[in-house]
Motif scaffolding. Structure first.
Motif, short mmCIF file in Angstrom:
data_model
loop_
_atom_site.label_atom_id
_atom_site.label_comp_id
_atom_site.label_asym_id
_atom_site.label_seq_id
_atom_site.Cartn_x
_atom_site.Cartn_y
_atom_site.Cartn_z
N LEU A 8 -14.95 -26.44 2.16
CA LEU A 8 -14.67 -25.36 1.20
C LEU A 8 -14.47 -24.03 1.91
CD1 LEU A 8 -17.21 -26.32 -1.61
CD2 LEU A 8 -14.73 -26.71 -1.56
N CYS A 9 -15.25 -23.81 2.96
CA CYS A 9 -15.08 -22.58 3.75
C CYS A 9 -13.68 -22.54 4.35
CB CYS A 9 -16.13 -22.49 4.85
SG CYS A 9 -15.89 -21.13 6.00
N LEU A 10 -13.24 -23.69 4.88
CA LEU A 10 -11.93 -23.73 5.50
C LEU A 10 -10.81 -23.55 4.48
CD1 LEU A 10 -10.62 -24.07 8.29
CD2 LEU A 10 -10.34 -26.50 7.76
N PHE A 11 -11.06 -23.92 3.24
CA PHE A 11 -10.08 -23.71 2.16
C PHE A 11 -9.67 -22.24 2.13
CE2 PHE A 11 -9.04 -22.35 -2.09
CZ PHE A 11 -8.21 -23.34 -2.59
N PHE A 12 -10.66 -21.35 2.13
CA PHE A 12 -10.37 -19.92 2.05
C PHE A 12 -9.98 -19.34 3.41
CE2 PHE A 12 -12.92 -20.72 -1.73
CZ PHE A 12 -12.18 -20.06 -2.70
N ALA A 62 -22.26 -22.52 11.86
CA ALA A 62 -22.06 -21.86 10.57
C ALA A 62 -22.25 -20.36 10.67
CB ALA A 62 -23.02 -22.44 9.53
N THR A 63 -23.27 -19.92 11.39
CA THR A 63 -23.52 -18.48 11.54
C THR A 63 -22.36 -17.80 12.23
OG1 THR A 63 -25.89 -18.92 11.69
CG2 THR A 63 -25.12 -16.78 12.47
N THR A 64 -21.83 -18.42 13.26
CA THR A 64 -20.69 -17.85 13.98
C THR A 64 -19.47 -17.74 13.07
OG1 THR A 64 -21.50 -18.82 16.04
CG2 THR A 64 -19.21 -18.10 15.99
N ALA A 65 -19.16 -18.83 12.36
CA ALA A 65 -17.98 -18.83 11.49
C ALA A 65 -18.11 -17.78 10.38
CB ALA A 65 -17.79 -20.22 10.88
N ALA A 66 -19.28 -17.70 9.76
CA ALA A 66 -19.47 -16.74 8.66
C ALA A 66 -19.37 -15.30 9.16
CB ALA A 66 -20.83 -16.97 8.00
N THR A 67 -19.93 -15.03 10.33
CA THR A 67 -19.87 -13.67 10.89
C THR A 67 -18.44 -13.25 11.15
OG1 THR A 67 -22.05 -13.97 11.93
CG2 THR A 67 -20.64 -12.21 12.78
N PHE A 68 -17.65 -14.15 11.70
CA PHE A 68 -16.24 -13.84 11.95
C PHE A 68 -15.50 -13.58 10.64
CE2 PHE A 68 -16.98 -14.80 16.25
CZ PHE A 68 -15.83 -14.57 17.00
N GLY A 95 -8.81 -27.57 3.66
CA GLY A 95 -8.34 -26.26 4.11
C GLY A 95 -6.86 -26.06 3.87
N SER A 96 -6.09 -27.13 4.01
CA SER A 96 -4.64 -27.01 3.84
C SER A 96 -4.24 -26.79 2.39
CB SER A 96 -3.96 -28.26 4.40
OG SER A 96 -4.16 -28.35 5.79
N ILE A 97 -5.09 -27.19 1.45
CA ILE A 97 -4.82 -26.84 0.05
C ILE A 97 -4.87 -25.32 -0.11
CG2 ILE A 97 -5.61 -27.07 -2.34
CD1 ILE A 97 -6.73 -29.82 -1.58
N GLY A 98 -5.87 -24.71 0.53
CA GLY A 98 -5.92 -23.25 0.54
C GLY A 98 -4.74 -22.65 1.28
N ALA A 99 -4.33 -23.32 2.36
CA ALA A 99 -3.17 -22.84 3.12
C ALA A 99 -1.91 -22.87 2.27
CB ALA A 99 -2.98 -23.70 4.37
N ILE A 127 -10.63 -10.87 -0.36
CA ILE A 127 -11.51 -11.62 -1.26
C ILE A 127 -11.69 -13.04 -0.75
CG2 ILE A 127 -11.69 -12.60 -3.58
CD1 ILE A 127 -10.27 -10.08 -4.62
N GLY A 128 -10.61 -13.64 -0.27
CA GLY A 128 -10.69 -14.99 0.28
C GLY A 128 -11.61 -15.07 1.48
N ALA A 129 -11.52 -14.08 2.38
CA ALA A 129 -12.39 -14.07 3.56
C ALA A 129 -13.86 -13.92 3.17
CB ALA A 129 -11.98 -12.93 4.49
N CYS A 130 -14.12 -13.11 2.15
CA CYS A 130 -15.50 -12.92 1.69
C CYS A 130 -16.06 -14.22 1.12
CB CYS A 130 -15.54 -11.81 0.65
SG CYS A 130 -17.19 -11.45 0.01
N ILE A 131 -15.27 -14.91 0.31
CA ILE A 131 -15.74 -16.17 -0.28
C ILE A 131 -15.99 -17.21 0.81
CG2 ILE A 131 -15.10 -18.08 -1.80
CD1 ILE A 131 -13.50 -16.07 -3.47
N ALA A 132 -15.12 -17.24 1.82
CA ALA A 132 -15.29 -18.19 2.92
C ALA A 132 -16.64 -18.00 3.60
CB ALA A 132 -14.16 -18.03 3.94
N GLY A 133 -17.02 -16.75 3.83
CA GLY A 133 -18.31 -16.48 4.45
C GLY A 133 -19.47 -16.86 3.55
N LEU A 134 -19.34 -16.56 2.26
CA LEU A 134 -20.43 -16.85 1.32
C LEU A 134 -20.68 -18.35 1.19
CD1 LEU A 134 -19.63 -14.27 -1.52
CD2 LEU A 134 -21.51 -14.18 0.13
N LEU A 135 -19.64 -19.16 1.31
CA LEU A 135 -19.80 -20.60 1.16
C LEU A 135 -20.66 -21.23 2.25
CD1 LEU A 135 -16.18 -21.51 0.03
CD2 LEU A 135 -18.27 -21.90 -1.29
N LEU A 136 -20.83 -20.52 3.35
CA LEU A 136 -21.67 -21.02 4.44
C LEU A 136 -23.08 -20.45 4.41
CD1 LEU A 136 -19.17 -20.96 7.46
CD2 LEU A 136 -19.85 -22.91 6.04
N THR A 137 -23.40 -19.72 3.35
CA THR A 137 -24.69 -19.03 3.29
C THR A 137 -25.88 -19.97 3.46
OG1 THR A 137 -23.77 -17.31 1.85
CG2 THR A 137 -26.17 -17.56 1.88
#
Length: 534
Positions: free
Chosen positions: A318-322, A382-388, A460-464, A488-498
């Motif tokens: 789901l994170c990769l979707f966004f 997950a922490t690295t991906a969310a921070t980025f 992820g490619s569905i998001g792409a 907004i998409g980047a923010c949701i991507a980070g939140l999904l890894l919370t």
């Protein structure tokens, strides 16, 4: 039961010429090189559509002429990298059916058709990759991709103006393109252990950005001869790379005589199980040792549903979707955006916009390597991906707000945005996918590398597909709306890894505090990093 695979013909020829075999280390380098070139060609063949958008659907801003027609070129190293809009040699009429009022929307529909078929095909391709010969599967996909990418370009020479022709070519090309990513990640996962997987795959994943850059440069270099050549040249590249895969890619170590970690034999000359000797093993007597033909005959794939229940697959998917929604919007629309936006008081030509857009991928190269290195050091994917992803939000805001001040400012902010946007995208599609594909819950000799990779990257490619489609509509209302969607998409991507981030931080805190050894249970993040052992 698996299938018996033959040693690639190119490797057999080299063996006969040398009179001895390569070491494990050499085979690993060869595997990295062949898969790197293979996926570079995949991305290069996707890039032409973004380069020709402004030729098919030229901007309508009235007279763009400039009284100063003898503008000197910019000094080295830019040279003719930047060509003013007034020096464009392309017709302002565009190409039907994309030159009407709904031309931008039609281009968006072409993108979404490609990516929708690509994402759906990914799920099927992943399972097939775990059951078929990866080398032949990958070769077929690359040659098929090249054929249909070239057929899209042939529409220029055949004077085709039917929307359904271009739509159909992109859809079939997307189906063949789906074979690439699950296959190459599975091959790399087969050859490399987990200890330094994040860094190794971060460096290796530069093929995505290198492919985007080379595709942009190849397409822009022949744009003056007709937009059809922008597709034919990258198509030839991926076909040639497919032939190289067929001749030189050993999909599994056991196909050239090395043991899979789950197997053992006193006659085999080495195993890839020992990560601590990742680059040194098999370098002394391996070349002279006889090669036992140990083939994978007992590999069995993991079902789609079973792979979905592997811990971590759904959140990262789901994170990769966004994440891919953001990254692919830049991939498909950045040259178009640059050609329609004033930078330093003037507009760039189509060719220059394509050239300039490659710098986004330069930032992406560094982002992928940095994300992989940090996640290895912290043992926290997950922490690295969310921070980025969170850092990508202000970087995009700065690029939209200040990128038009000057070309220098645009370049700096574009590279920074590329670093933070492509970093987590690269990390999740490589190291995370490979980690989860060899998770401890698979038990025994089950392998799900291609299947898990397909689930994550397919989602992820569905998001792409969604990102470029929305951009086609939102850009008609203004680019501020497009950038708002991306942030907004980047923010949701980070939140999904919370939840995974909290787990990693809790585990890291627990590991630094004294606890009885018999009460310590290895965390999820470690299970993703250490051969599936708890």
């Amino acid at each position: 039961m698996g299938i018996m695979r033959r040693i690639p013909a190119g490797i057999l020829v080299i063996r006969s010429i040398r009179g001895k075999d390569w070491s494990l280390k050499t085979y690993r380098y060869l595997t990295l090189f062949v898969t790197f070139v293979a996926y570079t060609s995949y991305h290069a063949s996707r890039k032409p559509s973004s380069i020709v958008k402004s030729v098919l659907d030229p901007p309508r801003h009235g007279n763009q002429s400039n009284s100063n027609t003898n503008v000197p070129p910019w000094p080295w190293p830019m040279g003719d990298f930047f060509i003013p809009k007034m020096n464009d040699t392309y017709s302002d009429d565009g190409w039907a059916p994309f030159n009407g009022k709904d031309g931008t929307s039609k281009l968006g529909e072409i993108d979404v058709a490609f990516l929708a078929v690509y994402s759906l095909g990914m799920y099927v391709a992943g399972h097939l990759g775990d059951t078929l010969d990866l080398r032949l599967f990958l070769t077929t996909g690359m040659i098929g991709s090249g054929i249909f990418v070239a057929l899209f370009g042939m529409g220029y020479f055949w004077d085709v103006h039917h929307f359904w022709y271009f739509l159909g070519m992109q859809m079939v090309a997307g189906l063949f393109q789906a074979t690439g990513w699950p296959s190459v990640v599975a091959v790399i996962g087969n050859w490399f252990g987990k200890r330094r997987r994040g860094l190794i795959m971060g460096i290796w994943n530069a093929h995505t950005s290198v492919g985007n850059i080379s595709g942009s440069l190849l397409a822009a270099s022949v744009l003056d001869y007709g937009w059809g050549w922008c597709f034919i040249l990258p198509a030839a590249f991926i076909v040639a790379a497919g032939v190289m895969v067929f001749l030189f890619l050993a999909a599994y170590p056991e196909d050239v005589g090395f043991l899979d970690p789950s197997e053992s034999s006193p006659n085999a000359r080495g195993s890839i199980h020992d990560d601590n000797m990742m680059w040194e093993e098999g370098t002394s007597n391996d070349e002279e040792a006889p090669v036992p033909h140990i083939h994978s005959v007992n590999r069995r794939g993991v079902g789609f549903v079973g792979a979905c229940f592997i811990p971590g697959v759904i959140p990262f998917s789901l994170c990769l979707f966004f994440s891919k929604l953001v990254a692919y919007t830049f991939l498909f629309w950045l040259p178009f955006y640059l050609s329609q936006t004033e930078i330093g008081g003037e507009r760039l030509s189509v060719k220059s916009a394509g050239n300039l857009s490659t710098l986004f991928d330069v930032g992406g190269i560094f982002g992928g390597i940095l994300a992989g290195y940090i996640s290895d050091r912290l043992k926290a994917r997950a922490t690295t991906a969310a921070t980025f992803m969170y850092a990508a939000i202000p970087s995009m805001l700065l690029y939209r707000t200040y990128g038009n001040i000057s070309k220098t400012m645009n370049i700096i902010l574009m590279i920074i945005a590329g670093l933070f946007i492509n970093g987590p995208y690269a990390l999740i599609t490589t190291a995370v996918s490979a980690d989860l594909g060899t998770h401890s819950s698979l038990k025994g000799d089950s392998r799900a590398l291609a299947t898990v990779t397909a689930i994550i990257d397919g989602t992820g490619s569905i998001g792409a597909a969604l990102g470029p489609l929305l951009t086609g509509f939102l850009s008609t209302k203004g680019w501020d709306a497009v950038f708002a969607m991306l942030m907004i998409g980047a923010c949701i991507a980070g939140l999904l890894l919370t939840r995974l981030v909290c787990t990693e931080l809790t585990e890291r805190t627990a590991l630094t505090s004294p606890r009885p050894r018999n009460n310590v249970e290895a965390p999820l993040s470690q299970s993703l990093l250490r051969d599936g052992r708890r």
